[in-house]
Write a protein that holds these residues in place. Structure first.
Motif, PDB file in Angstrom:
ATOM      1  N   THR A 150       0.984  -1.230   0.080  1.00 12.31           N
ATOM      2  CA  THR A 150       0.060  -0.071  -0.067  1.00 12.31           C
ATOM      3  C   THR A 150       1.008   1.488  -0.092  1.00 12.31           C
ATOM      4  OG1 THR A 150      -0.164  -0.180   2.277  1.00 12.31           O
ATOM      5  CG2 THR A 150      -2.006  -1.056   1.144  1.00 12.31           C
ATOM      6  N   ALA A 151       2.002   1.165   0.815  1.00  9.56           N
ATOM      7  CA  ALA A 151       2.947   2.511   0.824  1.00  9.56           C
ATOM      8  C   ALA A 151       3.501   2.486  -0.560  1.00  9.56           C
ATOM      9  CB  ALA A 151       4.024   2.066   2.084  1.00  9.56           C
ATOM     10  N   SER A 152       4.121   1.387  -1.151  1.00 12.18           N
ATOM     11  CA  SER A 152       4.453   1.492  -2.485  1.00 12.18           C
ATOM     12  C   SER A 152       3.583   2.049  -3.568  1.00 12.18           C
ATOM     13  CB  SER A 152       5.342   0.197  -3.043  1.00 12.18           C
ATOM     14  OG  SER A 152       6.273  -0.139  -1.990  1.00 12.18           O
ATOM     15  N   ALA A 153       2.450   1.530  -3.560  1.00 15.14           N
ATOM     16  CA  ALA A 153       1.526   2.050  -4.366  1.00 15.14           C
ATOM     17  C   ALA A 153       1.180   3.682  -4.266  1.00 15.14           C
ATOM     18  CB  ALA A 153       0.225   1.225  -4.425  1.00 15.14           C
ATOM     19  N   ALA A 154       1.172   4.071  -3.095  1.00 15.28           N
ATOM     20  CA  ALA A 154       0.847   5.231  -2.712  1.00 15.28           C
ATOM     21  C   ALA A 154       1.651   6.218  -3.334  1.00 15.28           C
ATOM     22  CB  ALA A 154       0.777   5.544  -1.409  1.00 15.28           C
ATOM     23  N   ARG A 155       3.383   6.005  -3.164  1.00 18.08           N
ATOM     24  CA  ARG A 155       4.301   6.638  -3.781  1.00 18.08           C
ATOM     25  C   ARG A 155       4.383   6.502  -5.140  1.00 18.08           C
ATOM     26  NH1 ARG A 155       7.192   3.601   0.451  1.00 18.08           N
ATOM     27  NH2 ARG A 155       8.087   2.528  -1.461  1.00 18.08           N
ATOM     28  N   TYR A 156       4.102   5.289  -5.834  1.00 19.61           N
ATOM     29  CA  TYR A 156       4.109   5.275  -7.110  1.00 19.61           C
ATOM     30  C   TYR A 156       3.051   6.190  -7.784  1.00 19.61           C
ATOM     31  CZ  TYR A 156       3.164   2.968 -11.809  1.00 19.61           C
ATOM     32  OH  TYR A 156       2.998   2.728 -13.032  1.00 19.61           O
ATOM     33  N   LEU A 157       1.790   6.054  -7.379  1.00 23.94           N
ATOM     34  CA  LEU A 157       0.581   6.910  -8.067  1.00 23.94           C
ATOM     35  C   LEU A 157       0.921   8.354  -7.799  1.00 23.94           C
ATOM     36  CD1 LEU A 157      -2.464   5.008  -6.924  1.00 23.94           C
ATOM     37  CD2 LEU A 157      -1.390   4.986  -9.088  1.00 23.94           C
ATOM     38  N   HIS A 158       1.422   8.803  -6.524  1.00 23.35           N
ATOM     39  CA  HIS A 158       1.922  10.181  -6.207  1.00 23.35           C
ATOM     40  C   HIS A 158       2.818  10.882  -7.168  1.00 23.35           C
ATOM     41  CE1 HIS A 158       2.268  13.694  -3.827  1.00 23.35           C
ATOM     42  NE2 HIS A 158       3.600  13.548  -3.875  1.00 23.35           N
ATOM     43  N   ALA A 159       3.868   9.714  -7.553  1.00 24.12           N
ATOM     44  CA  ALA A 159       5.046  10.216  -8.371  1.00 24.12           C
ATOM     45  C   ALA A 159       4.417  10.280  -9.772  1.00 24.12           C
ATOM     46  CB  ALA A 159       6.139   9.258  -8.200  1.00 24.12           C
ATOM     47  N   ILE A 160       3.435   9.556 -10.258  1.00 26.73           N
ATOM     48  CA  ILE A 160       2.906   9.544 -11.727  1.00 26.73           C
ATOM     49  C   ILE A 160       2.129  10.955 -11.927  1.00 26.73           C
ATOM     50  CG2 ILE A 160       1.176   8.710 -13.187  1.00 26.73           C
ATOM     51  CD1 ILE A 160       2.214   5.841 -12.173  1.00 26.73           C
ATOM     52  N   ASP A 161       1.101  11.068 -11.034  1.00 23.93           N
ATOM     53  CA  ASP A 161       0.102  12.374 -11.213  1.00 23.93           C
ATOM     54  C   ASP A 161      -0.338  12.682  -9.774  1.00 23.93           C
ATOM     55  OD1 ASP A 161      -2.080  14.055 -11.712  1.00 23.93           O
ATOM     56  OD2 ASP A 161      -1.964  13.098 -13.858  1.00 23.93           O
ATOM     57  N   THR A 162       0.120  13.455  -9.138  1.00 23.36           N
ATOM     58  CA  THR A 162      -0.558  13.715  -7.677  1.00 23.36           C
ATOM     59  C   THR A 162      -2.024  14.258  -7.647  1.00 23.36           C
ATOM     60  OG1 THR A 162       1.650  14.608  -7.216  1.00 23.36           O
ATOM     61  CG2 THR A 162      -0.094  15.389  -5.677  1.00 23.36           C
ATOM     62  N   GLU A 163      -2.396  14.888  -8.657  1.00 22.83           N
ATOM     63  CA  GLU A 163      -3.666  15.368  -8.606  1.00 22.83           C
ATOM     64  C   GLU A 163      -4.742  14.183  -8.901  1.00 22.83           C
ATOM     65  OE1 GLU A 163      -4.299  19.313 -10.476  1.00 22.83           O
ATOM     66  OE2 GLU A 163      -2.414  20.103  -9.658  1.00 22.83           O
ATOM     67  N   ARG A 164      -4.169  13.683 -10.172  1.00 21.14           N
ATOM     68  CA  ARG A 164      -5.268  12.503 -10.613  1.00 21.14           C
ATOM     69  C   ARG A 164      -5.733  11.601  -9.678  1.00 21.14           C
ATOM     70  NH1 ARG A 164      -4.528   8.800 -15.978  1.00 21.14           N
ATOM     71  NH2 ARG A 164      -6.733   7.806 -15.814  1.00 21.14           N
ATOM     72  N   TYR A 165      -4.381  10.880  -9.046  1.00 19.91           N
ATOM     73  CA  TYR A 165      -4.625  10.114  -8.167  1.00 19.91           C
ATOM     74  C   TYR A 165      -4.553  10.278  -6.772  1.00 19.91           C
ATOM     75  CZ  TYR A 165      -3.285   7.633 -12.259  1.00 19.91           C
ATOM     76  OH  TYR A 165      -3.173   7.220 -13.750  1.00 19.91           O
ATOM     77  N   ALA A 166      -5.032  11.651  -6.297  1.00 19.62           N
ATOM     78  CA  ALA A 166      -5.055  11.945  -5.035  1.00 19.62           C
ATOM     79  C   ALA A 166      -6.142  11.257  -4.182  1.00 19.62           C
ATOM     80  CB  ALA A 166      -5.438  13.383  -4.831  1.00 19.62           C
ATOM     81  N   ALA A 167      -7.245  10.930  -4.619  1.00 20.25           N
ATOM     82  CA  ALA A 167      -8.029  10.068  -3.607  1.00 20.25           C
ATOM     83  C   ALA A 167      -7.627   8.779  -3.402  1.00 20.25           C
ATOM     84  CB  ALA A 167      -9.389  10.056  -4.477  1.00 20.25           C
ATOM     85  N   ALA A 168      -7.234   7.845  -4.551  1.00 15.78           N
ATOM     86  CA  ALA A 168      -6.315   6.670  -4.417  1.00 15.78           C
ATOM     87  C   ALA A 168      -5.120   6.828  -3.365  1.00 15.78           C
ATOM     88  CB  ALA A 168      -6.014   6.097  -5.666  1.00 15.78           C
ATOM     89  N   VAL A 169      -4.326   7.720  -3.577  1.00 15.32           N
ATOM     90  CA  VAL A 169      -3.146   7.816  -2.569  1.00 15.32           C
ATOM     91  C   VAL A 169      -3.520   8.092  -1.335  1.00 15.32           C
ATOM     92  CG1 VAL A 169      -1.278   9.551  -1.994  1.00 15.32           C
ATOM     93  CG2 VAL A 169      -1.770   8.896  -4.296  1.00 15.32           C
ATOM     94  N   GLU A 170      -4.602   9.084  -0.906  1.00 11.14           N
ATOM     95  CA  GLU A 170      -5.118   9.278   0.191  1.00 11.14           C
ATOM     96  C   GLU A 170      -5.661   7.969   1.100  1.00 11.14           C
ATOM     97  OE1 GLU A 170      -8.681  11.747   2.742  1.00 11.14           O
ATOM     98  OE2 GLU A 170      -8.076  12.287   0.596  1.00 11.14           O
TER      99      GLU A 170
END
Length: 127
Positions: free
Chosen positions: A51-71
Protein backbone atom coordinates in the motif's frame (compact mmCIF):
# COMPACT_ATOMS: atom_id res chain seq x y z
CA UNK A 1 -9.95 -5.02 -15.96
CA UNK A 2 -11.55 -8.38 -16.65
CA UNK A 3 -13.36 -10.72 -14.28
CA UNK A 4 -10.39 -13.08 -14.62
CA UNK A 5 -8.03 -10.30 -13.50
CA UNK A 6 -10.20 -9.64 -10.47
CA UNK A 7 -10.33 -13.36 -9.58
CA UNK A 8 -6.54 -13.62 -9.81
CA UNK A 9 -5.95 -10.50 -7.73
CA UNK A 10 -8.28 -11.76 -5.01
CA UNK A 11 -5.92 -14.73 -4.62
CA UNK A 12 -2.94 -12.42 -4.08
CA UNK A 13 -1.34 -13.57 -0.80
CA UNK A 14 0.40 -10.32 0.16
CA UNK A 15 -0.23 -7.45 -2.27
CA UNK A 16 2.72 -7.92 -4.61
CA UNK A 17 0.65 -9.27 -7.51
CA UNK A 18 -1.84 -6.43 -7.09
CA UNK A 19 0.96 -3.86 -7.05
CA UNK A 20 2.50 -5.41 -10.17
CA UNK A 21 -0.88 -5.37 -11.90
CA UNK A 22 -1.26 -1.69 -11.05
CA UNK A 23 2.22 -0.82 -12.30
CA UNK A 24 1.84 -2.82 -15.51
CA UNK A 25 -1.65 -1.56 -16.33
CA UNK A 26 -1.80 2.01 -15.02
CA UNK A 27 -2.23 3.46 -18.50
CA UNK A 28 -5.37 1.38 -19.07
CA UNK A 29 -6.97 1.65 -15.60
CA UNK A 30 -10.34 3.33 -15.36
CA UNK A 31 -11.39 5.01 -12.13
CA UNK A 32 -13.45 1.91 -11.29
CA UNK A 33 -10.47 -0.35 -11.96
CA UNK A 34 -8.28 1.79 -9.73
CA UNK A 35 -10.86 1.64 -6.94
CA UNK A 36 -10.99 -2.15 -7.26
CA UNK A 37 -7.20 -2.40 -7.20
CA UNK A 38 -6.93 -0.17 -4.12
CA UNK A 39 -9.71 -2.16 -2.40
CA UNK A 40 -7.95 -5.43 -3.13
CA UNK A 41 -4.53 -4.17 -2.07
CA UNK A 42 -5.97 -2.82 1.16
CA UNK A 43 -7.50 -6.23 1.84
CA UNK A 44 -4.54 -8.47 1.02
CA UNK A 45 -1.53 -6.41 2.15
CA UNK A 46 -1.20 -7.15 5.84
CA UNK A 47 2.03 -5.24 6.51
CA UNK A 48 1.49 -2.03 4.53
CA UNK A 49 4.48 -2.64 2.28
CA UNK A 50 2.58 -2.59 -1.00
CA UNK A 51 0.00 0.00 0.00
CA UNK A 52 2.92 2.34 0.78
CA UNK A 53 4.65 1.52 -2.51
CA UNK A 54 1.47 2.02 -4.50
CA UNK A 55 0.80 5.37 -2.78
CA UNK A 56 4.31 6.61 -3.62
CA UNK A 57 4.01 5.30 -7.19
CA UNK A 58 0.66 6.96 -7.91
CA UNK A 59 1.75 10.18 -6.21
CA UNK A 60 4.86 10.30 -8.42
CA UNK A 61 2.90 9.66 -11.62
CA UNK A 62 0.15 12.25 -11.15
CA UNK A 63 -0.46 13.80 -7.74
CA UNK A 64 -3.76 15.44 -8.63
CA UNK A 65 -5.33 12.68 -10.70
CA UNK A 66 -4.60 9.96 -8.15
CA UNK A 67 -5.10 12.03 -4.99
CA UNK A 68 -8.10 10.04 -3.74
CA UNK A 69 -6.41 6.68 -4.29
CA UNK A 70 -3.20 7.92 -2.66
CA UNK A 71 -5.16 9.18 0.34
CA UNK A 72 -6.81 5.76 0.77
CA UNK A 73 -3.52 3.91 0.35
CA UNK A 74 -1.74 6.16 2.85
CA UNK A 75 -4.53 5.67 5.40
CA UNK A 76 -4.31 1.89 4.92
CA UNK A 77 -0.54 1.96 5.33
CA UNK A 78 -0.84 3.90 8.59
CA UNK A 79 -3.23 1.25 9.92
CA UNK A 80 -1.18 -1.72 8.75
CA UNK A 81 2.44 -0.66 9.36
CA UNK A 82 2.59 -1.32 13.10
CA UNK A 83 6.39 -1.64 13.07
CA UNK A 84 6.84 1.68 11.21
CA UNK A 85 8.85 -0.07 8.54
CA UNK A 86 7.28 1.82 5.64
CA UNK A 87 6.00 5.07 7.17
CA UNK A 88 9.31 6.99 7.04
CA UNK A 89 9.81 6.41 3.31
CA UNK A 90 6.13 7.06 2.66
CA UNK A 91 6.33 10.34 4.55
CA UNK A 92 9.32 11.47 2.46
CA UNK A 93 7.79 10.16 -0.77
CA UNK A 94 4.51 12.01 -0.33
CA UNK A 95 5.56 15.14 1.58
CA UNK A 96 9.22 15.55 0.61
CA UNK A 97 12.48 15.25 2.52
CA UNK A 98 11.83 18.45 4.47
CA UNK A 99 8.37 17.46 5.71
CA UNK A 100 9.35 18.38 9.28
CA UNK A 101 9.90 22.03 8.36
CA UNK A 102 6.19 22.82 8.33
CA UNK A 103 4.89 19.86 10.32
CA UNK A 104 2.62 21.91 12.56
CA UNK A 105 0.75 23.43 9.61
CA UNK A 106 0.55 20.12 7.80
CA UNK A 107 -0.78 18.39 10.91
CA UNK A 108 -3.55 20.96 11.12
CA UNK A 109 -4.48 20.58 7.45
CA UNK A 110 -3.89 16.91 6.58
CA UNK A 111 -5.27 14.05 8.67
CA UNK A 112 -2.98 11.40 7.13
CA UNK A 113 0.09 13.57 7.68
CA UNK A 114 -0.91 14.11 11.31
CA UNK A 115 -1.47 10.39 11.90
CA UNK A 116 1.88 9.44 10.36
CA UNK A 117 3.75 12.22 12.13
CA UNK A 118 2.29 11.24 15.49
CA UNK A 119 3.22 7.61 14.94
CA UNK A 120 6.77 8.50 13.99
CA UNK A 121 7.18 11.20 16.65
CA UNK A 122 4.82 10.19 19.46
CA UNK A 123 6.26 12.58 22.06
CA UNK A 124 5.63 15.75 20.08
CA UNK A 125 3.30 17.67 22.40
CA UNK A 126 2.75 20.72 20.22
CA UNK A 127 1.17 18.76 17.38
Amino acid sequence: MTEQDIKLLRQDPDGLATYEYLANNIDNCSDEDLDAIVDNMTTVDRSGQFTASAARYLHAIDTERYAAAVERLVAATIDKDREHSYLPSLMRGIYGDNYEDDAEQRCAADRNFRRMYQRLYPRTDSL
